[in-house]
Design a protein around this motif. Structure first.
Motif, mmCIF file in Angstrom:
data_model
loop_
_atom_site.group_PDB
_atom_site.id
_atom_site.type_symbol
_atom_site.label_atom_id
_atom_site.label_comp_id
_atom_site.label_asym_id
_atom_site.label_seq_id
_atom_site.Cartn_x
_atom_site.Cartn_y
_atom_site.Cartn_z
ATOM 1 N N LYS A 1 0.845 -1.203 0.000
ATOM 2 C CA LYS A 1 0.000 0.000 0.000
ATOM 3 C C LYS A 1 0.877 1.249 0.000
ATOM 4 C CE LYS A 1 -3.965 -2.168 2.129
ATOM 5 N NZ LYS A 1 -4.485 -2.637 3.386
ATOM 6 N N LYS A 2 1.967 1.237 0.786
ATOM 7 C CA LYS A 2 2.868 2.390 0.850
ATOM 8 C C LYS A 2 3.522 2.677 -0.499
ATOM 9 C CE LYS A 2 4.180 2.327 5.692
ATOM 10 N NZ LYS A 2 5.223 1.973 6.651
ATOM 11 N N ILE A 3 3.854 1.621 -1.268
ATOM 12 C CA ILE A 3 4.515 1.861 -2.558
ATOM 13 C C ILE A 3 3.509 2.081 -3.682
ATOM 14 C CG2 ILE A 3 6.612 0.627 -1.879
ATOM 15 C CD1 ILE A 3 5.717 -1.652 -3.803
ATOM 16 N N GLY A 4 2.207 2.002 -3.366
ATOM 17 C CA GLY A 4 1.180 2.374 -4.331
ATOM 18 C C GLY A 4 0.762 1.305 -5.317
ATOM 19 N N LEU A 5 0.912 0.019 -4.956
ATOM 20 C CA LEU A 5 0.436 -1.029 -5.868
ATOM 21 C C LEU A 5 -1.092 -1.018 -5.890
ATOM 22 C CD1 LEU A 5 2.464 -4.350 -5.417
ATOM 23 C CD2 LEU A 5 2.498 -2.787 -7.320
ATOM 24 N N PRO A 6 -1.714 -1.209 -7.073
ATOM 25 C CA PRO A 6 -3.173 -1.282 -7.134
ATOM 26 C C PRO A 6 -3.693 -2.527 -6.416
ATOM 27 C CG PRO A 6 -2.196 -1.528 -9.339
ATOM 28 C CD PRO A 6 -1.076 -1.309 -8.370
ATOM 29 N N SER A 7 -4.939 -2.452 -5.940
ATOM 30 C CA SER A 7 -5.487 -3.527 -5.106
ATOM 31 C C SER A 7 -5.506 -4.890 -5.801
ATOM 32 C CB SER A 7 -6.882 -3.167 -4.598
ATOM 33 O OG SER A 7 -7.733 -2.885 -5.683
ATOM 34 N N ASP A 8 -5.710 -4.927 -7.135
ATOM 35 C CA ASP A 8 -5.709 -6.217 -7.825
ATOM 36 C C ASP A 8 -4.327 -6.870 -7.774
ATOM 37 O OD1 ASP A 8 -4.822 -4.188 -9.599
ATOM 38 O OD2 ASP A 8 -5.233 -5.457 -11.342
ATOM 39 N N LYS A 9 -3.264 -6.051 -7.907
ATOM 40 C CA LYS A 9 -1.903 -6.593 -7.821
ATOM 41 C C LYS A 9 -1.568 -7.000 -6.382
ATOM 42 C CE LYS A 9 0.566 -4.479 -11.715
ATOM 43 N NZ LYS A 9 -0.052 -5.199 -12.730
ATOM 44 N N ILE A 10 -2.088 -6.260 -5.396
ATOM 45 C CA ILE A 10 -1.875 -6.610 -3.989
ATOM 46 C C ILE A 10 -2.469 -7.984 -3.716
ATOM 47 C CG2 ILE A 10 -2.524 -6.062 -1.609
ATOM 48 C CD1 ILE A 10 -2.356 -3.075 -2.403
ATOM 49 N N GLU A 11 -3.698 -8.198 -4.180
ATOM 50 C CA GLU A 11 -4.379 -9.479 -3.952
ATOM 51 C C GLU A 11 -3.654 -10.614 -4.664
ATOM 52 O OE1 GLU A 11 -6.821 -11.730 -1.931
ATOM 53 O OE2 GLU A 11 -6.885 -9.557 -1.768
ATOM 54 N N MET A 12 -3.244 -10.370 -5.921
ATOM 55 C CA MET A 12 -2.527 -11.389 -6.684
ATOM 56 C C MET A 12 -1.224 -11.762 -5.976
ATOM 57 S SD MET A 12 -1.363 -11.250 -10.673
ATOM 58 C CE MET A 12 0.001 -10.128 -10.430
ATOM 59 N N GLY A 13 -0.485 -10.764 -5.503
ATOM 60 C CA GLY A 13 0.786 -11.011 -4.833
ATOM 61 C C GLY A 13 0.627 -11.744 -3.523
ATOM 62 N N ARG A 14 -0.473 -11.489 -2.826
ATOM 63 C CA ARG A 14 -0.691 -12.114 -1.526
ATOM 64 C C ARG A 14 -0.906 -13.624 -1.665
ATOM 65 N NH1 ARG A 14 -5.192 -9.640 -0.026
ATOM 66 N NH2 ARG A 14 -4.158 -7.893 0.975
ATOM 67 N N ASN A 15 -1.513 -14.020 -2.766
ATOM 68 C CA ASN A 15 -1.905 -15.419 -2.902
ATOM 69 C C ASN A 15 -1.053 -16.216 -3.885
ATOM 70 O OD1 ASN A 15 -4.145 -15.141 -1.127
ATOM 71 N ND2 ASN A 15 -5.186 -14.018 -2.748
ATOM 72 N N CYS A 16 0.056 -15.658 -4.340
ATOM 73 C CA CYS A 16 0.799 -16.382 -5.361
ATOM 74 C C CYS A 16 2.178 -16.806 -4.876
ATOM 75 C CB CYS A 16 0.917 -15.561 -6.645
ATOM 76 S SG CYS A 16 2.073 -14.215 -6.575
ATOM 77 N N LYS A 17 2.690 -17.821 -5.520
ATOM 78 C CA LYS A 17 4.037 -18.309 -5.253
ATOM 79 C C LYS A 17 4.964 -17.728 -6.303
ATOM 80 C CE LYS A 17 3.444 -21.240 -1.826
ATOM 81 N NZ LYS A 17 4.023 -20.982 -0.538
ATOM 82 N N ILE A 18 5.686 -16.691 -5.905
ATOM 83 C CA ILE A 18 6.649 -16.057 -6.806
ATOM 84 C C ILE A 18 7.943 -16.868 -6.753
ATOM 85 C CG2 ILE A 18 7.971 -13.962 -7.281
ATOM 86 C CD1 ILE A 18 5.786 -12.470 -5.606
ATOM 87 N N VAL A 19 8.549 -17.097 -7.905
ATOM 88 C CA VAL A 19 9.853 -17.742 -7.964
ATOM 89 C C VAL A 19 10.860 -16.691 -8.418
ATOM 90 C CG1 VAL A 19 11.256 -19.511 -9.094
ATOM 91 C CG2 VAL A 19 8.900 -20.037 -8.409
ATOM 92 N N THR A 20 11.901 -16.509 -7.623
ATOM 93 C CA THR A 20 12.961 -15.563 -7.967
ATOM 94 C C THR A 20 14.166 -16.356 -8.439
ATOM 95 O OG1 THR A 20 12.192 -13.959 -6.339
ATOM 96 C CG2 THR A 20 14.472 -13.731 -7.088
ATOM 97 N N GLU A 21 14.668 -16.007 -9.618
ATOM 98 C CA GLU A 21 15.828 -16.686 -10.195
ATOM 99 C C GLU A 21 16.958 -15.674 -10.314
ATOM 100 O OE1 GLU A 21 16.795 -19.664 -13.897
ATOM 101 O OE2 GLU A 21 14.880 -18.618 -13.835
ATOM 102 N N VAL A 22 18.107 -16.020 -9.749
ATOM 103 C CA VAL A 22 19.257 -15.122 -9.764
ATOM 104 C C VAL A 22 20.401 -15.789 -10.518
ATOM 105 C CG1 VAL A 22 20.907 -13.822 -8.364
ATOM 106 C CG2 VAL A 22 18.577 -14.188 -7.508
ATOM 107 N N VAL A 23 20.870 -15.103 -11.556
ATOM 108 C CA VAL A 23 22.058 -15.534 -12.283
ATOM 109 C C VAL A 23 23.135 -14.515 -11.940
ATOM 110 C CG1 VAL A 23 23.087 -15.947 -14.558
ATOM 111 C CG2 VAL A 23 20.686 -16.555 -14.137
ATOM 112 N N GLN A 24 24.271 -15.002 -11.438
ATOM 113 C CA GLN A 24 25.341 -14.108 -11.022
ATOM 114 C C GLN A 24 26.643 -14.530 -11.669
ATOM 115 O OE1 GLN A 24 26.002 -14.025 -6.791
ATOM 116 N NE2 GLN A 24 27.725 -12.638 -6.944
ATOM 117 N N ASN A 25 27.344 -13.530 -12.229
ATOM 118 C CA ASN A 25 28.674 -13.750 -12.777
ATOM 119 C C ASN A 25 29.543 -12.635 -12.219
ATOM 120 O OD1 ASN A 25 30.954 -14.231 -14.224
ATOM 121 N ND2 ASN A 25 30.023 -14.011 -16.244
ATOM 122 N N GLY A 26 30.216 -12.908 -11.104
ATOM 123 C CA GLY A 26 31.000 -11.870 -10.441
ATOM 124 C C GLY A 26 30.086 -10.773 -9.936
ATOM 125 N N ASN A 27 30.266 -9.544 -10.449
ATOM 126 C CA ASN A 27 29.430 -8.413 -10.047
ATOM 127 C C ASN A 27 28.247 -8.175 -10.976
ATOM 128 O OD1 ASN A 27 30.830 -7.715 -7.722
ATOM 129 N ND2 ASN A 27 32.247 -6.381 -8.810
#
Length: 132
Positions: free
Chosen positions: A23-49
């Motif tokens: 709410k503080k960063i201003g996401l719309p309510s539909d995105k707030i609801e979607m984010g609350r109930n979803c399994k986000i997968v974060t993928e990080v590829v790192q090569n040095g910096n």
């Protein structure tokens, strides 16, 4: 841990103060609801910096930020807002200032822990098998 400390695929596990933060960063309510109930997968590829940081949302939507530590990069927020930021490494944590919040990411006990504005923390479990 070495240079590859962040590389991996992490599945969303838990959050603290999610509603207050989005709410503080201003996401719309539909995105707030979607984010609350979803399994986000974060993928990080790192090569040095150099990093490629991708968040996979249910339904096929992804957000990818590519950056090099200590160099300005074009970035995008969860809500799709584009901005420029210089990502830094401080004490083993990745640190960046987004338009409405300060963001850190670190590996703690094999988990990716992201903290935004000191008001929201997200914890991800590292995936050992690819689930598709």
């Amino acid at each position: 841990q070495g240079n590859m400390a962040f590389a991996g695929k992490y599945e969303f596990e838990s959050d603290e103060n999610y509603d207050d933060f989005v709410k503080k960063i201003g996401l719309p309510s539909d995105k707030i609801e979607m984010g609350r109930n979803c399994k986000i997968v974060t993928e990080v590829v790192q090569n040095g910096n150099d990093f490629i940081w991708t968040q996979h949302f249910p339904g096929g939507r992804t957000t990818t930020n590519s950056f090099t530590i200590d160099k300005e990069a074009d970035m995008e927020t969860m809500g799709g807002k584009k901005f420029k930021a210089t990502v830094k490494m401080e004490g083993g944590k990745i640190v960046a200032d987004f338009p409405n919040y300060h963001h850190t990411a670190e590996i703690c006990g094999g988990k990716l822990v992201e903290v935004s504005s000191q008001t929201s923390s997200l914890v991800y479990n590292k995936q050992t098998k690819t689930s598709r």
